[in-house]
Design a protein around this motif. Structure first.
Motif, PDB file in Angstrom:
ATOM      1  N   HIS A 107       0.873  -1.177   0.000  1.00 38.79           N
ATOM      2  CA  HIS A 107       0.000   0.000   0.000  1.00 38.79           C
ATOM      3  C   HIS A 107       0.913   1.231   0.000  1.00 38.79           C
ATOM      4  O   HIS A 107       1.633   1.468   0.978  1.00 38.79           O
ATOM      5  CB  HIS A 107      -0.907  -0.005   1.231  1.00 38.79           C
TER       6      HIS A 107
ATOM      7  N   THR B  96      -3.194   0.069  -3.487  1.00 40.91           N
ATOM      8  CA  THR B  96      -2.578  -1.234  -3.259  1.00 40.91           C
ATOM      9  C   THR B  96      -2.048  -1.756  -4.579  1.00 40.91           C
ATOM     10  O   THR B  96      -2.792  -1.845  -5.562  1.00 40.91           O
ATOM     11  CB  THR B  96      -3.593  -2.220  -2.674  1.00 40.91           C
TER      12      THR B  96
ATOM     13  N   THR C 232      -7.888   0.512  -4.639  1.00 44.13           N
ATOM     14  CA  THR C 232      -7.941   1.336  -3.441  1.00 44.13           C
ATOM     15  C   THR C 232      -8.539   0.474  -2.348  1.00 44.13           C
ATOM     16  O   THR C 232      -9.636  -0.066  -2.492  1.00 44.13           O
ATOM     17  CB  THR C 232      -8.804   2.593  -3.670  1.00 44.13           C
ATOM     18  N   ARG C 233      -7.818   0.330  -1.265  1.00 45.55           N
ATOM     19  CA  ARG C 233      -8.154  -0.645  -0.236  1.00 45.55           C
ATOM     20  C   ARG C 233      -9.290  -0.149   0.661  1.00 45.55           C
ATOM     21  O   ARG C 233      -9.263   0.977   1.144  1.00 45.55           O
ATOM     22  CB  ARG C 233      -6.909  -0.909   0.605  1.00 45.55           C
TER      23      ARG C 233
END
Length: 391
Positions: free
Chosen positions: A151, A173, A214-215
């Motif tokens: 990340h 990520t 995008t986590r």
């Protein structure tokens, strides 16, 4: 008492298969525990057995052939594995959280295993993707992984940090085959030795856009109830499951020992000692209460999230509190059993020494930080708890 308490939180009928598989696999895993400890990694035979039984797919979407277990069904599986070997359970929970960032190219085959860890780095935007340079550590399960991830903040082509509308850095990520990374053996530690939580690094590696995400935000493509929770919440609850599994197996081992051991200058077995009787009762209460708090909270929160469609800050605080509490209550249970076992506990061939080291390593990790109690306490008292990114 332990059996009836545990059975109170069995998974739903459709998910009970994985808990049964874990219990059936436990003797084989326990037999491999010494090898796992000595080799500082999971042997291929163990990894193959985990993959064959679907344990690496517990939190993977059903659309990718996963089990998509809900939190209160997932944690007991991790707990059961931890009773046999904590390093395996730790790797399994880590890989499961990673799998919530799902992609068919990674998880389409039978051995798709993703690992990652924290560390500094950047991703510079280029045509079709990003150029990534960084180094990360604590990559649990990296020895057995086929893909790695990280990340990192995104830089625009001119090197300017890319910001969200709220002014915070954009974090994405990055996922890439393990073969593209340089591994460094750093995992020489006192506990959880078998996790192989080494360092990995890449330099100016091109990662295509399709292998980035995008986590834990609102851009999720999977609409299942599980994915209303973040991977961070599953990490917290799952690592609490690791701690509870260690504590349960340690306490059970001590009860068995107490029937047989006659301490020096004692007229009877350990179990005849009034102090030991009190300690065992209190240890059972600690572990059962912590387990009930965590699993009941997960179940109730899941039902409410299903009704509302989203998880609230209140509910995130409860998960963090229950998870941290379970880790520290488990730590106290193991410490009690270890010290009550006397000199028996210091020998490697007995079932105390390694579990003592493992639980203390669990409690030193991010999920076991005492600061989590402070954060939740501030929130409960109406104070500003500060950034809540770890909730």
């Amino acid at each position: 008492m332990p059996a009836s308490t545990a059975d109170q939180f069995e998974p739903d009928e459709q998910d009970i298969d994985y808990l049964r598989r874990a219990r059936e696999f436990a003797p084989e895993l326990a037999a491999a525990a010494h090898k796992i400890e000595c080799r500082r990694e999971l042997p291929e035979s163990v990894v193959a057995a985990l993959a064959e039984r679907g344990f690496f797919r517990l939190l993977l979407p059903r659309s990718l052939g996963g089990a998509e277990l809900l939190p209160a069904s997932f944690v007991p599986v991790i707990e059961e594995i931890a009773k046999a070997d904590a390093s395996t359970a730790w790797c399994l929970n880590q890989a499961s959280g990673c799998s919530m960032t799902a992609a068919w190219e990674i998880f389409g085959g039978p051995r798709g295993i993703l690992a990652w860890g924290p560390g500094p780095g950047t991703a510079r935007a280029v045509d079709g993707g990003y150029r990534v340079t960084a180094s990360w550590s604590f990559a649990s399960g990296s020895h057995n992984a086929t893909w790695l991830g990280c990340h990192v903040p995104v830089l625009d082509a001119d090197g300017t940090p890319r910001l969200n509308p709220n002014g915070n850095p954009v974090i994405r990520t990055m996922l890439f085959p393990k073969s593209n990374a340089r591994m460094t053996d750093i995992w020489h530690v006192i506990g959880l030795k078998g996790t192989g939580s080494d360092r990995f690094s890449v330099e100016d590696l091109f990662v295509p856009e399709r292998h980035t995400a995008t986590r834990d935000d609102d851009t999720r493509r999977e609409e299942g109830l599980l994915y209303r929770f973040s991977s961070l919440q599953l990490y917290a609850a799952g690592f609490a499951g690791v701690a509870m599994g260690i504590a349960r197996s340690t306490l059970d081992a001590f009860v068995a020992l107490a029937h047989e051991k006659v301490p020096f200058r004692s007229a009877g077995a350990l179990r005849d000692n009034h102090l030991i009787q009190s300690q065992v009762a209190q240890a059972e209460a600690r572990l059962s209460a912590a387990r009930a708090f965590l699993l009941r909270s997960l179940d109730e929160i899941t039902n409410e999230v299903e009704r509302t469609g989203h998880i609230t800050l209140d509910q995130r605080m409860v998960i963090r509190l229950a998870s941290t509490f379970a880790i520290h209550q488990s730590l106290q249970v193991v410490d009690t059993a270890y010290h009550a076992a006397g000199s028996t506990a210091i020998f490697e061939q007995n079932p105390f020494e390694r579990r003592f080291r493992d639980i203390h390593t669990v409690s030193q990790q991010l999920q076991g930080r005492q600061e989590h109690f402070e954060t939740v306490g501030q929130y409960l008292l109406g104070l500003d708890p500060g950034p809540t990114m770890w909730l």
